[in-house]
Design an enzyme around this catalytic site. Structure first.
Site, PDB file in Angstrom:
ATOM      1  N   PHE A 155       0.804  -1.223   0.000  1.00  0.00           N
ATOM      2  CA  PHE A 155       0.000   0.000   0.000  1.00  0.00           C
ATOM      3  C   PHE A 155       0.837   1.272   0.000  1.00  0.00           C
ATOM      4  O   PHE A 155       0.347   2.336  -0.359  1.00  0.00           O
ATOM      5  CB  PHE A 155      -0.900   0.028   1.245  1.00  0.00           C
ATOM      6  CG  PHE A 155      -0.161   0.298   2.530  1.00  0.00           C
ATOM      7  CD1 PHE A 155       0.135   1.592   2.946  1.00  0.00           C
ATOM      8  CD2 PHE A 155       0.264  -0.748   3.346  1.00  0.00           C
ATOM      9  CE1 PHE A 155       0.835   1.840   4.123  1.00  0.00           C
ATOM     10  CE2 PHE A 155       0.956  -0.513   4.519  1.00  0.00           C
ATOM     11  CZ  PHE A 155       1.245   0.783   4.911  1.00  0.00           C
ATOM     12  N   LYS A 179      -1.353  -7.809  -8.695  1.00  0.00           N
ATOM     13  CA  LYS A 179      -2.278  -7.809  -7.555  1.00  0.00           C
ATOM     14  C   LYS A 179      -1.930  -6.620  -6.680  1.00  0.00           C
ATOM     15  O   LYS A 179      -1.000  -6.661  -5.886  1.00  0.00           O
ATOM     16  CB  LYS A 179      -2.148  -9.119  -6.772  1.00  0.00           C
ATOM     17  CG  LYS A 179      -3.437  -9.550  -6.046  1.00  0.00           C
ATOM     18  CD  LYS A 179      -3.902  -8.603  -4.954  1.00  0.00           C
ATOM     19  CE  LYS A 179      -3.067  -8.700  -3.699  1.00  0.00           C
ATOM     20  NZ  LYS A 179      -3.607  -7.795  -2.607  1.00  0.00           N
ATOM     21  N   GLU A 182      -5.163  -4.165  -1.576  1.00  0.00           N
ATOM     22  CA  GLU A 182      -6.595  -3.884  -1.498  1.00  0.00           C
ATOM     23  C   GLU A 182      -6.879  -2.577  -0.774  1.00  0.00           C
ATOM     24  O   GLU A 182      -7.997  -2.049  -0.848  1.00  0.00           O
ATOM     25  CB  GLU A 182      -7.320  -5.044  -0.793  1.00  0.00           C
ATOM     26  CG  GLU A 182      -6.983  -5.237   0.669  1.00  0.00           C
ATOM     27  CD  GLU A 182      -5.707  -6.029   0.914  1.00  0.00           C
ATOM     28  OE1 GLU A 182      -5.445  -6.374   2.076  1.00  0.00           O
ATOM     29  OE2 GLU A 182      -4.969  -6.297  -0.072  1.00  0.00           O
ATOM     30  N   SER A 232       5.622  -6.949   4.211  1.00  0.00           N
ATOM     31  CA  SER A 232       6.218  -7.215   5.512  1.00  0.00           C
ATOM     32  C   SER A 232       7.117  -8.449   5.447  1.00  0.00           C
ATOM     33  O   SER A 232       6.943  -9.326   4.598  1.00  0.00           O
ATOM     34  CB  SER A 232       5.123  -7.440   6.559  1.00  0.00           C
ATOM     35  OG  SER A 232       4.440  -8.661   6.306  1.00  0.00           O
ATOM     36  N   CYS A 287      10.122   1.379   3.496  1.00  0.00           N
ATOM     37  CA  CYS A 287      11.139   0.445   3.980  1.00  0.00           C
ATOM     38  C   CYS A 287      12.529   1.070   4.001  1.00  0.00           C
ATOM     39  O   CYS A 287      13.475   0.474   4.524  1.00  0.00           O
ATOM     40  CB  CYS A 287      11.148  -0.820   3.133  1.00  0.00           C
ATOM     41  SG  CYS A 287      11.623  -0.554   1.414  1.00  0.00           S
ATOM     42  N   GLU A 390      10.571  -3.413  13.579  1.00  0.00           N
ATOM     43  CA  GLU A 390      10.027  -2.465  12.600  1.00  0.00           C
ATOM     44  C   GLU A 390       8.703  -1.893  13.096  1.00  0.00           C
ATOM     45  O   GLU A 390       7.785  -2.637  13.438  1.00  0.00           O
ATOM     46  CB  GLU A 390       9.823  -3.135  11.247  1.00  0.00           C
ATOM     47  CG  GLU A 390       9.344  -2.168  10.187  1.00  0.00           C
ATOM     48  CD  GLU A 390       9.161  -2.807   8.815  1.00  0.00           C
ATOM     49  OE1 GLU A 390       9.513  -2.166   7.816  1.00  0.00           O
ATOM     50  OE2 GLU A 390       8.660  -3.946   8.767  1.00  0.00           O
TER      51      GLU A 390
END
Length: 523
Positions: A155, A179, A182, A232, A287, A390
């Site tokens: 995202f 993909k 969402e 992740s 990241c 993180e």
């Protein structure tokens, strides 16, 4: 979850050049993180939708891959121009569904389009080699496309991260099933429209929306030859392991815990500005964001204290919002709860909260958005959770070390290996650290050391930042998205006297020497 009402903005799938509803006709809500209000719904696809998309891509592969690299790049050049033309519209969608400020959103578009530019140069970059290696023997190589590839994206950069994979995968001759997250499907839904306007043939680019079931179906499909994933670390490992159990090529990039090391000789003003942009930019949801600032030397005075004071001062001046220079929300309430838990845990463990982003929650009043302000935590214990795990939010952990070696030991002990940076005005000091830090993308006076094309992006093998094969952009992506085919050939020696070659018993002579390694035609 529920059936999609006819009046809402609906994001469907795009398969074989057509907008398609999911077979279940089920949808998930799309929320604006600045207000938590619903702005649309996105298709919840199943393996049936994935099978249809993969079949469309597989059907398009032969004709697409048979085009020259130059011909495929011509399509990408048209797409590049369309992205530039629609940059403001794309950036507006990113602000709406992701919460970046407008400057960050425009940068998301520009950086993504930079990878498109690189893909347009592939006719000059991916040609094979040929050489005469012995007598009448030549070796050559070429790059062949893999077939259907899947790209699963997060995202936090709705356009840039998909562009890490799509342009290079396509110009190298593959067909793709994307993909998107969402949580942020609107941007790529618009991008698919631009691919269509650029004239890409039906089935070459496909989009399937959904969640875990959709991802698993893409990985498991026998006609999907390679998978790229960014997200992740726990999920990256699952994706990589699942792909490799099927002997399938995969690059899966995970999370990070990036350390910045500030020496006493650093430029305080420049370093402070860079540190704040690194940890608070994009609300810390990247990241490559700074997570830990290690300040070397005595904190009682001098440059070390001045640096920390300046970081707190600059970060405290940031305002909430999505205009230029402001800081937007984190993506959802779950992310916000996670960030708050680390701040609260640090506080209970005895750390000092020098700048408390929780005050934004009170200041925002009735706003239901996911706003949490920049936070600076001064730790007394290097084993605090916020020092090693993180957080993925606008939180900077600060720790004072006495020596260079102590800084290296802390950085290298963390399980991630994405990025690290050193702040100094001395080149020799910088080189000492660059040779010792355990990360793959290193910065000198740059807190977000993202490689730009033609250099490739990816974390360090053997850490929680990277699983699988190769890097995701640049020359690493060329290697990932192609098979290198090697061809060794020998042709009969022509009878014309001009072609005569000397021979010796038991060996082949070449360029005046004996080639004992040549077994062609001999036993």
């Amino acid at each position: 979850m529920g059936d999609a009402p006819a009046t809402e903005t609906i994001v469907n799938n795009y398969i074989a050049g057509q907008i398609c509803k999911p077979v279940t006709n089920k949808y998930l809500p799309i929320l604006n993180p600045s207000t938590s209000s619903q702005i649309g719904q996105v298709a919840l696809s199943t393996s049936q939708d994935v099978n249809t998309a993969v079949a469309a891509a597989h059907s398009a592969f032969d004709s697409w891959s048979s085009l020259t690299v130059k011909a495929r790049a011509a399509y990408m050049l048209k797409f590049h121009a369309l992205v530039r033309e629609h940059a403001n519209e794309l950036a507006t969608l990113i602000v709406l569904e992701n919460g970046k400020n407008i400057t960050e959103a425009l940068a998301d578009v520009a950086k993504g389009n930079e990878t498109v530019e690189y893909a347009c140069s592939l006719p000059q970059l991916m040609q094979g080699k040929i050489d005469r290696v012995s007598g009448q023997v030549t070796c050559q190589d070429r790059r062949d496309a893999l077939g259907v590839v899947a790209s699963i994206v997060p995202f936090n950069f709705p356009l840039m991260v998909p562009m890490w994979t799509l342009p290079i995968a396509l110009v190298t001759g593959n067909c793709i099933v994307l993909k998107p997250s969402e949580k942020v499907p609107l941007t790529m839904y618009k991008v698919i429209e631009l691919f269509e306007k650029a004239g890409f043939p039906k089935g070459v680019v496909n989009l399937v929306n959904g969640t875990k079931d959709c991802v698993e179906a893409l990985i498991d499909h026998p006609q999907v030859k390679a998978v790229t994933f960014v997200g992740s670390s726990p999920v990256a490992k699952i994706v990589s392991d699942r792909c490799h159990s099927l002997n399938k090529r995969c690059t899966a990039l995970g999370g990070a815990k990036n350390h910045l090391i500030a020496l006493p000789d650093c430029d305080v003003e420049g370093a402070a500005s860079d540190v704040v942009v690194s940890y608070a930019g994009c609300a810390g949801q990247r990241c490559m964001a700074a997570s830990v600032l290690l300040i070397v030397g005595d904190m009682e005075g001098g440059a070390q204290k001045a640096l920390l004071d300046k970081v707190v001062q600059k970060a405290s001046s940031i305002k909430a919002g999505t205009s230029a220079g402001q800081m937007g929300p984190v993506i959802d309430s779950q992310a916000m709860a996670k960030i708050l838990s680390y701040i609260e845990q640090s506080e209970s463990d005895g750390a000092k909260i020098l700048l408390d982003g929780r005050t934004w929650i009170e200041q925002m009043g009735g706003n239901k958005g996911n706003f949490i302000g920049p936070t600076v935590i001064l730790h007394a214990n290097k084993t605090d959770k916020a020092m090693s795990e993180e957080i993925f939010g606008p939180v900077l952990s600060v720790y004072n070390v006495a020596t260079w070696q102590e800084a290296i030991e802390i950085e290298n002990a963390n399980p991630f290996g994405n990025a690290a940076a050193i702040y100094t005005t001395n080149g020799g000091h910088a080189e000492w650290f660059l040779k010792r830090v355990r990360a793959s993308m290193l910065g000198v006076n740059i807190g977000i050391p993202v490689p730009r094309e033609p250099f490739s992006f990816g974390g360090l093998y053997g850490t929680r930042s990277k699983y699988g094969d190769m890097d995701i952009t640049g020359d690493g992506a060329i290697e990932f998205f192609t098979n290198r085919i090697k061809i060794t050939s020998k042709w009969p020696t022509p009878s014309a006297p001009e072609y005569a070659m000397g021979t010796k018993e038991g060996a082949v002579t070449m360029n005046g020497g004996t080639d004992h390694a040549n077994f062609a035609g001999r036993m």
